[in-house]
Write a protein that holds these residues in place. Structure first.
Motif, short mmCIF file in Angstrom:
data_model
loop_
_atom_site.label_atom_id
_atom_site.label_comp_id
_atom_site.label_asym_id
_atom_site.label_seq_id
_atom_site.Cartn_x
_atom_site.Cartn_y
_atom_site.Cartn_z
N TYR A 51 -20.22 81.54 -10.96
CA TYR A 51 -21.15 81.05 -10.33
C TYR A 51 -21.59 79.54 -10.63
O TYR A 51 -22.82 79.04 -10.47
CB TYR A 51 -22.33 81.63 -11.10
CG TYR A 51 -22.66 83.29 -10.62
CD1 TYR A 51 -23.35 83.60 -9.45
CD2 TYR A 51 -21.73 84.22 -10.92
CE1 TYR A 51 -23.57 84.75 -8.78
CE2 TYR A 51 -21.92 85.48 -10.45
CZ TYR A 51 -22.71 85.83 -9.43
OH TYR A 51 -22.76 87.14 -9.13
N ARG A 52 -20.52 78.93 -10.74
CA ARG A 52 -20.61 77.17 -10.80
C ARG A 52 -21.00 76.85 -9.44
O ARG A 52 -20.57 77.17 -8.44
CB ARG A 52 -19.25 76.62 -11.04
CG ARG A 52 -19.21 75.20 -11.19
CD ARG A 52 -17.96 74.70 -11.95
NE ARG A 52 -18.18 73.01 -11.77
CZ ARG A 52 -18.89 72.30 -12.49
NH1 ARG A 52 -19.61 72.98 -13.67
NH2 ARG A 52 -18.91 71.06 -12.53
N GLY A 53 -21.88 76.19 -9.19
CA GLY A 53 -22.56 75.47 -8.14
C GLY A 53 -23.72 76.28 -7.36
O GLY A 53 -24.18 76.30 -6.41
N ALA A 54 -24.14 77.89 -8.27
CA ALA A 54 -25.10 78.59 -7.65
C ALA A 54 -26.36 78.00 -7.63
O ALA A 54 -27.25 78.11 -6.51
CB ALA A 54 -25.23 79.73 -8.58
N GLY A 55 -27.01 77.05 -8.39
CA GLY A 55 -28.15 76.33 -8.31
C GLY A 55 -28.11 75.71 -7.13
O GLY A 55 -29.27 75.71 -6.37
N ALA A 56 -27.03 74.68 -6.59
CA ALA A 56 -26.98 74.11 -5.61
C ALA A 56 -26.99 74.99 -4.37
O ALA A 56 -27.72 74.68 -3.27
CB ALA A 56 -26.07 73.04 -5.54
N MET A 57 -26.45 76.11 -4.70
CA MET A 57 -26.32 77.19 -3.24
C MET A 57 -27.61 77.56 -3.11
O MET A 57 -28.29 77.86 -1.99
CB MET A 57 -25.62 78.33 -3.69
CG MET A 57 -25.09 79.07 -2.46
SD MET A 57 -23.82 80.04 -2.74
CE MET A 57 -23.64 81.01 -1.16
N VAL A 58 -28.57 77.60 -3.97
CA VAL A 58 -30.04 78.22 -3.93
C VAL A 58 -30.89 77.03 -3.26
O VAL A 58 -31.42 77.38 -2.35
CB VAL A 58 -30.78 78.52 -5.34
CG1 VAL A 58 -32.22 78.44 -5.36
CG2 VAL A 58 -30.21 79.66 -6.25
N LEU A 59 -30.46 75.89 -3.60
CA LEU A 59 -31.34 74.64 -2.92
C LEU A 59 -30.72 74.52 -1.35
O LEU A 59 -31.50 74.19 -0.50
CB LEU A 59 -30.77 73.34 -3.50
CG LEU A 59 -31.37 73.41 -4.95
CD1 LEU A 59 -30.85 71.81 -5.57
CD2 LEU A 59 -32.69 73.44 -4.97
N ARG A 60 -29.54 75.10 -1.18
CA ARG A 60 -28.93 74.97 0.33
C ARG A 60 -29.52 76.28 1.09
O ARG A 60 -30.12 76.12 2.17
CB ARG A 60 -27.72 75.14 0.16
CG ARG A 60 -26.93 75.21 1.65
CD ARG A 60 -25.44 75.51 1.59
NE ARG A 60 -25.15 76.86 1.36
CZ ARG A 60 -23.73 77.46 1.43
NH1 ARG A 60 -22.82 76.76 1.84
NH2 ARG A 60 -24.01 78.93 1.30
#
Length: 313
Positions: free
Chosen positions: A186-195
């Motif tokens: 789930y690395r990058g999941a936070g940025a994926m939420v923003l996307r």
């Protein structure tokens, strides 16, 4: 009419498979542009991939998305359609009541959140497979080689396979789990939420608006050409506006486990801005706009035609 229907999920699965085949080559180009620094522009990236890896390079990592994104799109479209009906039933007492703009926004944002649960690991593995032929840059390892004469040779001129060479999706997943645990997927999941939260809002709402504008009258259903055009336009709008967050997500997910460059979302944004300027956050925007049209047009058209087929019985 039932508030919950399974045929939306099945139609989303079929649409997802067709969109992957159509969009994966440009997705590879987009990922290389966003996560790497060795390409001058989109054309240079395309030619570099073709010269070094032939046509097969554009389809690198497609087996995993083909198997997984079909499920991902099944969940996305199934959840969105059922969320609309549940919201209509709760607000108006009838699941068949047309959703207003606020209802569509709520359903889209919820869909964006749900999509990350499945989408983050899928994107991570896809990107790691797409990026493993890239070269490690000097700023990643802080090393340089030397030649016998003693003159320095920048590492950027030496090709070193990234990520240790994954043999395939299963090996990639097991390697990540062994090295980083479940949180590594789930690395990058936070940025994926923003996307994805604003991204899906600017995906489903424009599609609905364009379909309404292109239908002959309020009581008729859009024809296939209108669905195709509305889906393509919605996809281009969504992907272009999501590009800055997509750049951050791609960079964090492509980050070599050998040497972590980014500590988190904020650090990735600040570091990228300081080293490459604001334009870095729009890297791949043109590819996203071009890629988003055929992918989304195919997705929506196949989804709608599949639904019509299933509900004709």
């Amino acid at each position: 009419m039932q508030s919950f229907r399974l045929d939306d999920f099945l139609a989303g699965w079929i649409g997802g498979a067709s969109s992957v085949v159509v969009g994966h080559p440009l997705d590879t180009v987009k990922t290389r542009l966003q996560a790497g620094q060795g390409y001058r522009n989109t054309l240079h990236c395309v030619l570099s991939i073709y010269r070094k890896e032939t046509v097969s390079g554009f389809f690198k990592g497609m087996s995993f998305p083909l198997a997984s994104i079909t499920v991902y799109n099944s969940v996305v479209f199934g959840f969105f359609s059922n969320a609309q009906r549940l919201i209509s039933k709760y607000r108006y007492g009838d699941g068949r009541h047309p959703c207003g703009l606020l209802d569509l926004t709520a359903a889209s944002m919820l869909t964006g959140l749900v999509s990350v649960v499945l989408g983050a690991p899928v994107d991570l593995v896809k990107i790691r497979l797409q990026m493993q032929t890239q070269t490690l840059l000097a700023e990643n390892l802080h090393l340089a080689g030397t030649v016998p004469s003693g003159s320095d040779v920048p590492l950027r001129s030496v090709g070193v396979p990234v990520q240790g060479g994954y043999r395939g999706p299963i090996h990639c997943i097991s390697s990540i789990l062994q090295a980083e645990g479940v949180q590594g997927l789930y690395r990058g999941a936070g940025a994926m939420v923003l996307r994805d939260v604003p991204g899906y809002t600017l995906y489903f709402i424009p599609y609905t608006i364009f379909c309404d504008l292109l239908r002959p009258d309020a009581t008729s259903t859009p024809n296939p050409c209108a669905i195709w055009l509305a889906g393509g336009l919605a996809g281009s709008i969504s992907w272009v506006t999501a590009t800055p967050a997509d750049v951050v997500k791609s960079r964090m997910q492509a980050d070599a486990r050998l040497h972590r460059k980014y500590k988190g979302i904020v650090h990735c944004i600040v570091h990228s801005y300081r080293t490459e300027g604001a334009q870095v956050f729009f890297r791949g925007a043109s590819v996203n706009a071009i890629r988003g049209f055929p992918m989304s047009a195919t997705m929506f058209l196949t989804y709608e035609l599949s639904l019509q087929f299933f509900r004709s019985f």
